[in-house]
Motif scaffolding. Sequence first.
Motif, short mmCIF file in Angstrom:
data_model
loop_
_atom_site.label_atom_id
_atom_site.label_comp_id
_atom_site.label_asym_id
_atom_site.label_seq_id
_atom_site.Cartn_x
_atom_site.Cartn_y
_atom_site.Cartn_z
N VAL A 112 32.27 -1.20 -15.72
CA VAL A 112 32.00 -1.63 -17.09
C VAL A 112 30.54 -2.04 -17.21
O VAL A 112 29.87 -1.70 -18.20
CB VAL A 112 32.95 -2.79 -17.49
CG1 VAL A 112 32.58 -3.33 -18.86
CG2 VAL A 112 34.39 -2.30 -17.49
N GLN A 113 30.01 -2.73 -16.22
CA GLN A 113 28.60 -3.15 -16.24
C GLN A 113 27.67 -1.94 -16.23
O GLN A 113 26.61 -1.96 -16.84
CB GLN A 113 28.30 -4.05 -15.05
CG GLN A 113 28.97 -5.40 -15.13
CD GLN A 113 28.81 -6.21 -13.85
OE1 GLN A 113 28.18 -5.76 -12.89
NE2 GLN A 113 29.36 -7.41 -13.85
N ARG A 114 28.08 -0.88 -15.55
CA ARG A 114 27.27 0.34 -15.51
C ARG A 114 27.58 1.28 -16.68
O ARG A 114 27.10 2.40 -16.70
CB ARG A 114 27.50 1.06 -14.19
CG ARG A 114 27.01 0.27 -13.01
CD ARG A 114 27.29 0.97 -11.71
NE ARG A 114 26.90 0.13 -10.60
CZ ARG A 114 27.26 0.36 -9.35
NH1 ARG A 114 28.02 1.38 -9.06
NH2 ARG A 114 26.86 -0.45 -8.40
N GLU A 115 28.41 0.82 -17.59
CA GLU A 115 28.80 1.53 -18.81
C GLU A 115 29.48 2.88 -18.52
O GLU A 115 29.31 3.84 -19.25
CB GLU A 115 27.59 1.72 -19.71
CG GLU A 115 27.03 0.40 -20.20
CD GLU A 115 25.83 0.58 -21.11
OE1 GLU A 115 25.37 1.72 -21.31
OE2 GLU A 115 25.36 -0.45 -21.63
N LYS A 116 30.26 2.93 -17.43
CA LYS A 116 31.07 4.11 -17.13
C LYS A 116 32.36 4.06 -17.95
O LYS A 116 32.88 5.09 -18.36
CB LYS A 116 31.40 4.19 -15.64
CG LYS A 116 30.20 4.23 -14.74
CD LYS A 116 29.40 5.48 -14.94
CE LYS A 116 28.20 5.51 -14.00
NZ LYS A 116 27.32 6.61 -14.28
N LEU A 168 39.61 -4.23 -9.43
CA LEU A 168 38.36 -4.98 -9.50
C LEU A 168 37.23 -4.18 -10.14
O LEU A 168 36.45 -4.73 -10.91
CB LEU A 168 37.96 -5.43 -8.09
CG LEU A 168 36.68 -6.22 -7.96
CD1 LEU A 168 36.95 -7.65 -8.38
CD2 LEU A 168 36.19 -6.19 -6.53
N SER A 169 37.15 -2.91 -9.85
CA SER A 169 36.01 -2.12 -10.33
C SER A 169 35.95 -2.05 -11.85
O SER A 169 34.87 -1.91 -12.41
CB SER A 169 36.05 -0.71 -9.73
OG SER A 169 37.25 -0.07 -10.08
N CYS A 170 37.07 -2.14 -12.54
CA CYS A 170 37.07 -2.13 -14.02
C CYS A 170 37.29 -3.52 -14.59
O CYS A 170 36.58 -3.94 -15.51
CB CYS A 170 38.16 -1.21 -14.54
SG CYS A 170 37.89 0.52 -14.17
#
Length: 186
Positions: A128-132, A114-116
């Motif tokens: 992805v939203q935090r551009e990591k 979920l995190s990616c």
Amino acid sequence: MRRVVYSLTALMGLSSLLFSCKDDQKPNYQFFPNMYESVAYETYSESDAFNSPNGLKRKEGQLPAEGTIKRGFEVYDLPNTPEGYEASKSLQSPLDSLSSNMEKGKELYNIYCLSCHGDKGDGKGKLVQREKFLGVPSYKDRAITVGTVFHVETYGLNAMGSHANQLSKKERWQVAEYVMKLKSEL
């Protein structure tokens, strides 16, 4: 009077026996001295556990027998190559209707993916939203099958690492089936 003399003599004899062996310079005999003064071992240092009597270092006792696999390990025959990925397109889930559990697949997806990949499989997770991480594809845009998803979970692909250590073979198939469900909903 005799009784007092005998009592004093006995008391002096007893006290000399008790205190004559005490010497502050030398400690008394210790039972189990390794409990008080333990042997210090360095982490990852060499062990003498498998040394032979003639002083040769032998490591054979620390290696598994050739051709063996660990208990509970299930072999996955396809290699981690582009050819192996192509061959995985024809794989079908070996789980029967009782083992196939979408709720468990969703639960594991929420933990590991979920995190990616996001909750819909659109590639817009928190990282992805935090551009990591950038460039996480949407499942809708990919020509994936349940076999290729399982293959990628097993070996990893591009920036995604392998999840074979975290998930059992059955759990990886459950997540792959859930990913295909997400793909059909996009």
